[in-house]
Design a protein around this motif. Structure first.
Motif, PDB file in Angstrom:
ATOM      1  N   SER A  84      39.759  35.360  33.668  1.00  0.00           N
ATOM      2  CA  SER A  84      40.046  35.014  32.174  1.00  0.00           C
ATOM      3  C   SER A  84      40.670  36.164  31.528  1.00  0.00           C
ATOM      4  CB  SER A  84      38.857  34.381  31.720  1.00  0.00           C
ATOM      5  OG  SER A  84      37.877  35.450  31.290  1.00  0.00           O
ATOM      6  N   LEU A  85      41.143  35.941  30.353  1.00  0.00           N
ATOM      7  CA  LEU A  85      41.943  37.120  29.797  1.00  0.00           C
ATOM      8  C   LEU A  85      40.632  37.589  28.875  1.00  0.00           C
ATOM      9  CD1 LEU A  85      44.275  38.425  28.265  1.00  0.00           C
ATOM     10  CD2 LEU A  85      44.266  36.675  26.545  1.00  0.00           C
ATOM     11  N   GLU A  86      39.675  36.900  28.469  1.00  0.00           N
ATOM     12  CA  GLU A  86      38.632  37.569  27.884  1.00  0.00           C
ATOM     13  C   GLU A  86      37.873  38.284  28.662  1.00  0.00           C
ATOM     14  OE1 GLU A  86      34.651  36.673  24.911  1.00  0.00           O
ATOM     15  OE2 GLU A  86      36.297  35.225  25.178  1.00  0.00           O
ATOM     16  N   VAL A 141      47.903  40.120  31.210  1.00  0.00           N
ATOM     17  CA  VAL A 141      48.482  38.965  30.272  1.00  0.00           C
ATOM     18  C   VAL A 141      49.349  38.062  31.078  1.00  0.00           C
ATOM     19  CG1 VAL A 141      49.931  38.656  28.026  1.00  0.00           C
ATOM     20  CG2 VAL A 141      48.017  40.532  28.284  1.00  0.00           C
ATOM     21  N   ALA A 144      47.301  35.370  32.177  1.00  0.00           N
ATOM     22  CA  ALA A 144      46.895  34.686  31.187  1.00  0.00           C
ATOM     23  C   ALA A 144      47.928  33.420  30.783  1.00  0.00           C
ATOM     24  CB  ALA A 144      46.280  35.479  29.815  1.00  0.00           C
ATOM     25  N   ARG A 147      47.911  30.671  33.386  1.00  0.00           N
ATOM     26  CA  ARG A 147      46.581  29.870  33.103  1.00  0.00           C
ATOM     27  C   ARG A 147      46.736  29.157  31.850  1.00  0.00           C
ATOM     28  NH1 ARG A 147      43.719  34.672  34.982  1.00  0.00           N
ATOM     29  NH2 ARG A 147      43.405  35.293  33.157  1.00  0.00           N
ATOM     30  N   GLU A 149      46.449  30.340  28.853  1.00  0.00           N
ATOM     31  CA  GLU A 149      45.387  30.866  27.811  1.00  0.00           C
ATOM     32  C   GLU A 149      46.287  31.486  26.668  1.00  0.00           C
ATOM     33  OE1 GLU A 149      41.789  33.025  29.481  1.00  0.00           O
ATOM     34  OE2 GLU A 149      43.281  33.268  31.022  1.00  0.00           O
ATOM     35  N   GLY A 191      42.112  38.331  22.433  1.00  0.00           N
ATOM     36  CA  GLY A 191      42.781  37.430  23.167  1.00  0.00           C
ATOM     37  C   GLY A 191      43.597  36.476  22.378  1.00  0.00           C
TER      38      GLY A 191
END
Length: 197
Positions: A84-86, A141, A144, A147, A149, A191
């Motif tokens: 995940s990005l976060e 990124v 992300a 995905r 995001e 994010g």
């Protein structure tokens, strides 16, 4: 195009051993004494490299520090991939917190940033280090975007800046100190703040 900092090109053999000895000694002394107290003579004593060689190749203590800071671009570093990005940004921030707060490690990065305020050449070297680190962070990124995001066209450098900015602010502006929890909070805010386009 960035100009090459004297003494950063990597030769081979004995010349490379000399370069590493001199620049590693420079980093040790920078962490121990700070930029203002670092001298070519001290580097010569610590490294075993004759000071005439140091002056010929790096010209000054400022040149040694600039070349030594750029050694960071030679180190292996891969952006985290947590799914995940976060999570990825949190890992980047946790690494910063560790690097800038752990006794025995924090002295060098703190002295490096101080040197950049005192020396234009050190500032150029530190800037080049972060250009390299931003480029290596871009996959965070890119993944992300894949995905869903963040939108396509999101600027990877700005996402990293937004996530890491609060950590550096606490460390060097407000002097509040920073904890792993702070790193996670900053990552959560990073994010959504990096949209480009």
């Amino acid at each position: 195009m960035a100009t090459e900092i004297s003494g950063t090109r990597r030769p081979g053999g004995r010349t490379e051993r000399t370069r590493l000895a001199a620049l590693n000694a420079t980093l040790e002394l920078l962490g121990e004494r700070g930029y203002a107290e670092l001298t070519v003579e001290a580097v010569a004593d610590r490294s075993g490299v004759h000071k005439t060689t140091l002056y010929r190749r790096w010209e000054s203590a400022e040149g040694l520090v600039a070349a030594a800071l750029l050694m960071g671009t030679e180190q292996e570093w891969t952006a985290p991939d947590t799914g995940s990005l976060e999570g990825d940004l949190r890992e980047v921030n946790l690494e910063l917190v560790h690097y800038f707060t752990s006794p025995g490690e924090r002295e060098l990065p703190t002295a490096s940033i101080s040197a950049a305020f005192l020396s234009a050449r050190a500032a150029d070297a530190l800037r080049e280090f972060y250009v390299d680190r931003h480029a290596r962070s871009a996959p965070i990124v890119d993944r992300a975007v894949e995905r869903g995001e963040v939108p396509a066209g999101t600027d990877p450098v700005e996402v990293v800046r937004v996530a890491c900015g609060p950590v550096f602010y606490r460390l060097f502006v407000s002097r509040e100190g920073v904890t792993p929890r702070d790193a996670g909070v900053a990552a959560g805010g990073g994010g959504g703040g990096g949209g480009g386009g």
